[in-house]
Design an enzyme around this catalytic site. Structure first.
Site, PDB file in Angstrom:
ATOM      1  CB  VAL A 136      -8.178  -7.437  -7.515  1.00 49.91           C
ATOM      2  CG1 VAL A 136      -7.133  -7.502  -8.621  1.00 49.91           C
ATOM      3  CG2 VAL A 136      -9.418  -6.691  -7.995  1.00 49.91           C
ATOM      4  CB  VAL A 163      -5.829  -5.194  -4.403  1.00 49.72           C
ATOM      5  CG1 VAL A 163      -6.375  -4.214  -5.435  1.00 49.72           C
ATOM      6  CG2 VAL A 163      -4.446  -4.756  -3.929  1.00 49.72           C
ATOM      7  CG  ASP A 184       8.741  -6.277  -5.272  1.00 45.97           C
ATOM      8  OD1 ASP A 184       9.429  -7.260  -5.604  1.00 45.97           O
ATOM      9  OD2 ASP A 184       7.612  -6.383  -4.780  1.00 45.97           O
TER      10      ASP A 184
END
EC number: 2.7.11.24
Length: 386
Positions: A26, A34, A141
Site C-alpha cells: 500500500v 504497509v 504529524d
C-alpha cells in the site's frame, strides 16, 4: 504456536502469520511498510504495518513502544483501530488495523471536493482530535496522507508514530513541512495540542483550494510564505522565540501585513473563512480548540455534542522520560502484546508458563525499575529546590 509465512515486498521480508493472505503493498507509513491483506479469521480486508528495525536502537524501540501503547489506548471512530499485533520469528513487529480504501492526499490529487465533503471530512478530523487531545496526546504529524477515507466517506486519523505528550518542552523537527505550525519553527522547544489545529487549518485550506496552502521549499521559505499570507508575527509571539538564530532570522524579514483570507479563497463560504482564520493564528494560545471548532457554525450540519466523546482517561506517559536499553524495551513490548491478546492466564486459569511467563515477569520488573528511578529523580529535584 502460530505458523509464519515469509513474502518479499519491495525487497523487504514480510513474515506474517498464516491467518493473513493476499498481501499487496500500500505504501510507507511513519517508520514502516504497509500492505493490504485478507484476514481469513474475520473475512475482512486489513492493513498490516511492518515496523522497520523495532529493536535496532533504544530510540527506535521506544518509538515503537510508544506507538503500540497509543494504538492500544486510543479507541475512537475517527482513529485507526488496532485489531492484531504480533512479533515474527525474526523479531519484527507487525501492527494490523482496519483497511480503508484511500487517503485524503490521494483523494485531493484526483478531483476537487464539494462543500459537503469538505465539511464532513473536517468535522471528522476535529472530532478525532477532540478525543486525542483530551487523552493528553498531540499527534504532531497531521497531513492528508495520514487521514484515511473509505467509500462511505468515513475518516480515520492514522500514524501515531510521532505522537507525544502534551508538554511545554518538546523537541522540534517533527511534522511534514507544509503542515508545520509556526511555533515549531520559531521556538523549537515549546508547543502543545495547538500544533494539530494549525495542521488541520492547512489541510482545510488544501481541501478548499486543491493544493497545499504553504508549500515551503525549506524551513526558511516555509516561514516566509506563511508571513506573506498571515503577515508578520506579533511582537508577543516573537518574544517567545528561544533560539537566538531564529530570532535574528525573524527580525531580518520585511514587515508584512495580513492578507484577508477571503481575498485568497474567493469561492469559499464566509463561515469556512471564519473558521480557517481561527485555526491559522500565529499565537497558539489564541488558536481555536478542537472542541470549539466543532461548535463553529460552518460545521453545524454535523455537530452533535452528545456524540463527540472525550477519552475516559488520559494516556499514561510515565515511560516517556525513560532512558532504557533495547532489551528492556523489548520485554515491555512483549508484555503489552500479551496484554493486548489477554494472555494473562491459560485455559485452566493458571498463570502463563514458559517463555510468556518469563517475559511478563521481566517486563513487570523493568517497569518497576523505571518507576523507582523516576521517583528517585523527582525526590532529588525536590531536595535541590528546597
Amino acid at each position: 504456536m502460530a505458523d509464519f509465512i515469509r513474502t518479499q515486498i519491495f525487497g523487504t521480508c514480510f513474515e506474517i502469520t498464516s491467518r493473513y493472505v493476499d498481501l499487496n503493498p500500500v505504501g510507507m507509513g511513519a517508520f514502516g511498510l504497509v500492505c493490504s491483506a485478507k484476514d481469513q479469521l474475520t473475512d475482512q480486508n486489513v492493513a498490516i504495518k511492518k515496523i522497520m528495525k523495532p529493536f535496532g536502537t533504544p530510540v527506535l524501540s521506544k518509538r515503537t513502544y510508544r506507538e503500540l501503547k497509543l494504538l492500544k489506548h486510543l479507541r475512537h471512530e475517527n482513529l485507526i483501530c488496532l485489531s492484531d499485533i504480533f512479533i515474527s520469528p525474526l523479531e519484527d513487529i507487525y501492527f494490523v488495523t482496519e483497511l480503508l480504501g484511500t487517503d485524503l492526499h490521494r483523494l485531493l490529487m484526483t478531483r476537487p471536493l464539494e462543500k459537503q465533503f469538505i465539511q464532513y471530512f473536517l468535522y471528522q478530523i476535529l472530532r478525532g482530535l477532540k478525543y486525542v487531545h483530551s487523552a493528553g496526546v498531540v499527534h504532531r504529524d497531521l497531513k492528508p496522507s495520514n487521514i484515511l477515507v473509505n467509500e462511505n466517506c468515513d475518516l480515520k486519523i492514522c500514524d501515531f508514530g510521532l505522537a507525544r505528550i502534551q508538554d511545554t518542552q518538546m523537541t522540534g523537527y517533527v511534522s511534514t513541512r507544509y503542515y508545520r505550525a509556526p511555533e515549531i519553527m520559531l521556538t523549537w522547544q515549546k508547543y502543545d495540542v495547538e500544533v494539530d489545529i494549525w495542521s488541520t487549518g492547512c489541510i482545510f485550506a488544501e481541501m478548499l483550494e486543491g493544493k497545499p496552502l504553504f508549500p515551503g521549499k525549506d524551513h526558511v521559505h516555509q516561514f516566509s510564505i506563511i508571513t506573506e499570507l498571515l503577515g508578520s508575527p506579533p511582537e508577543d509571539v516573537i518574544h517567545t522565540i528561544c533560539s537566538e538564530n531564529t530570532l535574528r532570522f525573524v527580525r531580518t524579514l520585511p514587515r508584512r501585513e495580513r492578507i484577508p483570507l477571503a481575498s485568497k479563497f474567493r469561492n469559499a463560504d464566509p463561515e469556512a473563512i471564519d473558521l480557517m482564520e481561527k485555526m491559522l493564528v500565529f499565537d497558539p494560545k489564541k488558536r481555536i480548540t478542537a472542541a470549539e471548532a466543532l461548535a463553529h457554525p460552518y460545521l453545524a450540519p454535523y455537530h452533535d455534542p452528545s456524540d463527540e466523546p472525550v477519552a475516559e482517561e488520559r494516556f499514561d506517559w510515565s515511560f516517556n522520560d525513560a532512558d532504557l536499553p533495547v532489551d528492556t524495551w523489548k520485554v515491555m513490548m512483549y508484555s503489552e502484546i500479551l496484554d493486548f491478546h489477554n494472555v494473562d492466564i491459560d485455559v485452566n486459569g493458571q498463570p502463563p508458563q514458559g517463555q510468556f511467563e518469563q517475559v511478563h515477569a521481566q517486563a513487570q520488573a523493568a517497569v518497576a525499575q523505571n518507576e523507582a528511578a523516576r521517583a528517585r529523580e523527582q525526590e532529588q529535584q525536590q531536595q535541590e529546590q528546597q
